[in-house]
Write a protein that holds these residues in place. Structure first.
Motif, PDB file in Angstrom:
ATOM      1  N   GLY A  42       0.801  -1.219   0.000  1.00  0.00           N
ATOM      2  CA  GLY A  42       0.000   0.000   0.000  1.00  0.00           C
ATOM      3  C   GLY A  42       0.830   1.263   0.000  1.00  0.00           C
ATOM      4  O   GLY A  42       1.905   1.313  -0.595  1.00  0.00           O
ATOM      5  N   TYR A  43       0.343   2.273   0.726  1.00  0.00           N
ATOM      6  CA  TYR A  43       0.930   3.609   0.666  1.00  0.00           C
ATOM      7  C   TYR A  43       1.209   4.163   2.055  1.00  0.00           C
ATOM      8  O   TYR A  43       0.469   3.926   3.018  1.00  0.00           O
ATOM      9  CB  TYR A  43      -0.003   4.566  -0.083  1.00  0.00           C
ATOM     10  N   LEU A  44       2.307   4.945   2.137  1.00  0.00           N
ATOM     11  CA  LEU A  44       2.670   5.731   3.308  1.00  0.00           C
ATOM     12  C   LEU A  44       2.811   7.189   2.867  1.00  0.00           C
ATOM     13  O   LEU A  44       2.899   7.478   1.680  1.00  0.00           O
ATOM     14  CB  LEU A  44       4.009   5.265   3.893  1.00  0.00           C
ATOM     15  N   LEU A  45       2.891   8.081   3.835  1.00  0.00           N
ATOM     16  CA  LEU A  45       3.211   9.458   3.495  1.00  0.00           C
ATOM     17  C   LEU A  45       4.614   9.532   2.907  1.00  0.00           C
ATOM     18  O   LEU A  45       5.529   8.871   3.402  1.00  0.00           O
ATOM     19  CB  LEU A  45       3.136  10.355   4.727  1.00  0.00           C
ATOM     20  N   GLY A  46       4.793  10.326   1.860  1.00  0.00           N
ATOM     21  CA  GLY A  46       6.096  10.492   1.240  1.00  0.00           C
ATOM     22  C   GLY A  46       6.895  11.609   1.883  1.00  0.00           C
ATOM     23  O   GLY A  46       6.414  12.312   2.775  1.00  0.00           O
ATOM     24  N   THR A  47       8.122  11.772   1.414  1.00  0.00           N
ATOM     25  CA  THR A  47       9.014  12.762   2.021  1.00  0.00           C
ATOM     26  C   THR A  47       8.485  14.186   1.865  1.00  0.00           C
ATOM     27  O   THR A  47       8.691  15.023   2.733  1.00  0.00           O
ATOM     28  CB  THR A  47      10.410  12.670   1.387  1.00  0.00           C
ATOM     29  N   ALA A  48       7.810  14.482   0.754  1.00  0.00           N
ATOM     30  CA  ALA A  48       7.292  15.836   0.553  1.00  0.00           C
ATOM     31  C   ALA A  48       6.233  16.179   1.595  1.00  0.00           C
ATOM     32  O   ALA A  48       6.143  17.321   2.057  1.00  0.00           O
ATOM     33  CB  ALA A  48       6.710  15.983  -0.847  1.00  0.00           C
ATOM     34  N   ALA A  49       5.425  15.189   1.972  1.00  0.00           N
ATOM     35  CA  ALA A  49       4.391  15.426   2.983  1.00  0.00           C
ATOM     36  C   ALA A  49       5.003  15.469   4.377  1.00  0.00           C
ATOM     37  O   ALA A  49       4.660  16.322   5.197  1.00  0.00           O
ATOM     38  CB  ALA A  49       3.316  14.351   2.899  1.00  0.00           C
ATOM     39  N   VAL A  50       5.915  14.537   4.650  1.00  0.00           N
ATOM     40  CA  VAL A  50       6.521  14.475   5.977  1.00  0.00           C
ATOM     41  C   VAL A  50       7.327  15.731   6.267  1.00  0.00           C
ATOM     42  O   VAL A  50       7.356  16.231   7.382  1.00  0.00           O
ATOM     43  CB  VAL A  50       7.415  13.218   6.101  1.00  0.00           C
ATOM     44  N   ALA A  51       7.989  16.277   5.242  1.00  0.00           N
ATOM     45  CA  ALA A  51       8.796  17.474   5.449  1.00  0.00           C
ATOM     46  C   ALA A  51       7.957  18.673   5.845  1.00  0.00           C
ATOM     47  O   ALA A  51       8.466  19.624   6.433  1.00  0.00           O
ATOM     48  CB  ALA A  51       9.572  17.799   4.173  1.00  0.00           C
ATOM     49  N   ARG A  52       6.670  18.620   5.548  1.00  0.00           N
ATOM     50  CA  ARG A  52       5.783  19.751   5.832  1.00  0.00           C
ATOM     51  C   ARG A  52       4.911  19.519   7.056  1.00  0.00           C
ATOM     52  O   ARG A  52       4.079  20.358   7.399  1.00  0.00           O
ATOM     53  CB  ARG A  52       4.891  20.022   4.610  1.00  0.00           C
ATOM     54  N   THR A  53       5.069  18.372   7.686  1.00  0.00           N
ATOM     55  CA  THR A  53       4.249  18.056   8.847  1.00  0.00           C
ATOM     56  C   THR A  53       5.122  17.502   9.954  1.00  0.00           C
ATOM     57  O   THR A  53       6.293  17.206   9.772  1.00  0.00           O
ATOM     58  CB  THR A  53       3.182  16.998   8.503  1.00  0.00           C
TER      59      THR A  53
END
Length: 247
Positions: A62-73
């Motif tokens: 499946g899917y996890l949050l990617g680096t672009a999302a994690v970097a902003r949260t």
């Protein structure tokens, strides 16, 4: 006042991101489609776009949050999974059994991640882990690491269900077992007939957790198996205690 112009595809993509971010585990595409009430083809299209842009990361299952999302949260559980799953997969390949990471959080013992090599037999966790910790090796490892007040609170809220003829159902017997002082915990067909598990606690000041492997009961456990499990626990402890992620 006129209504603002809204872009439907952006709204749908945000719903997918929210669904992944709110999950404590990897989320399959089909489940995301159900959670967001989106058609499956639309879901796949949006997931591919979000993955390409780095907001989601596609992994096995499946899917996890990617680096672009994690970097902003704030660092999230998905980042934790990205770090621990390679350790669990390596351990699974080494021992030939499915491996599990569990942790105590918000008053419950929860399964955080599972990995299995292609030939491994995975235990079907048909009973919620938070209801069967007394019957699992990782559950007992975590219970043993609790302070008395935590353990008393946990056991006061959970019955000791009889899952197999080998399951401990007496709180007195369980207390004696937890006080044994062992460093490697086991369940011998206590959760599922034909399957035994080994578990060790994860050395960490940031969480109370354990790593475990499930193996056929007929297989003899070697000292090298225990050493591999302990090495994996140290690696997981280092990955989860770096100040960036807590659970």
């Amino acid at each position: 006042m006129s209504q603002p112009t809204l872009i439907g595809s952006v709204q749908k993509a945000l719903r997918l991101l929210e669904a992944v971010a709110s999950s404590s585990t990897i989320v399959p595409a089909k489940k995301l489609a159900r959670l967001t009430d989106l058609p499956l083809p639309t879901t796949y299209h949006l997931l591919r776009t979000l993955e390409f842009e780095g907001y989601l990361c596609k992994v096995d299952g499946g899917y996890l949050l990617g680096t672009a999302a994690v970097a902003r949260t704030r660092p999230a559980r998905q980042e934790l999974l990205a770090r621990v799953r390679p350790v669990l997969r390596s351990l699974s390949e080494e021992l030939g059994g499915a491996t599990y990471l569990a942790a105590f959080e918000e008053g419950e013992i929860r399964l955080v991640a599972i990995a299995e090599e292609s030939e491994a037999q995975r235990v079907d966790l048909w009973v919620g882990v938070h209801e069967s910790a007394h019957a699992t090796a990782f559950g007992k490892a975590i219970l043993a690491g609790m302070d008395p007040a935590q353990r008393d609170d946990y056991l006061s809220r959970h019955d000791l269900y009889d899952l197999t003829p080998h399951t401990i159902t007496s709180k007195a017997d369980l207390a004696r077992s937890l006080a044994s002082g062992v460093t490697v915990w086991s369940d011998a067909e206590e959760y599922l007939l034909g399957v035994s598990c080994l578990a060790v606690p994860i050395p960490s000041e940031d969480l109370l957790g354990a790593v475990a492997v499930s193996l056929p009961s007929r297989r003899a456990v070697a000292e090298s198996d225990v050493q591999s499990l302990q090495r994996a626990a140290r690696r997981l402890g280092a990955s989860m205690s770096n100040g960036l992620i807590t659970i």
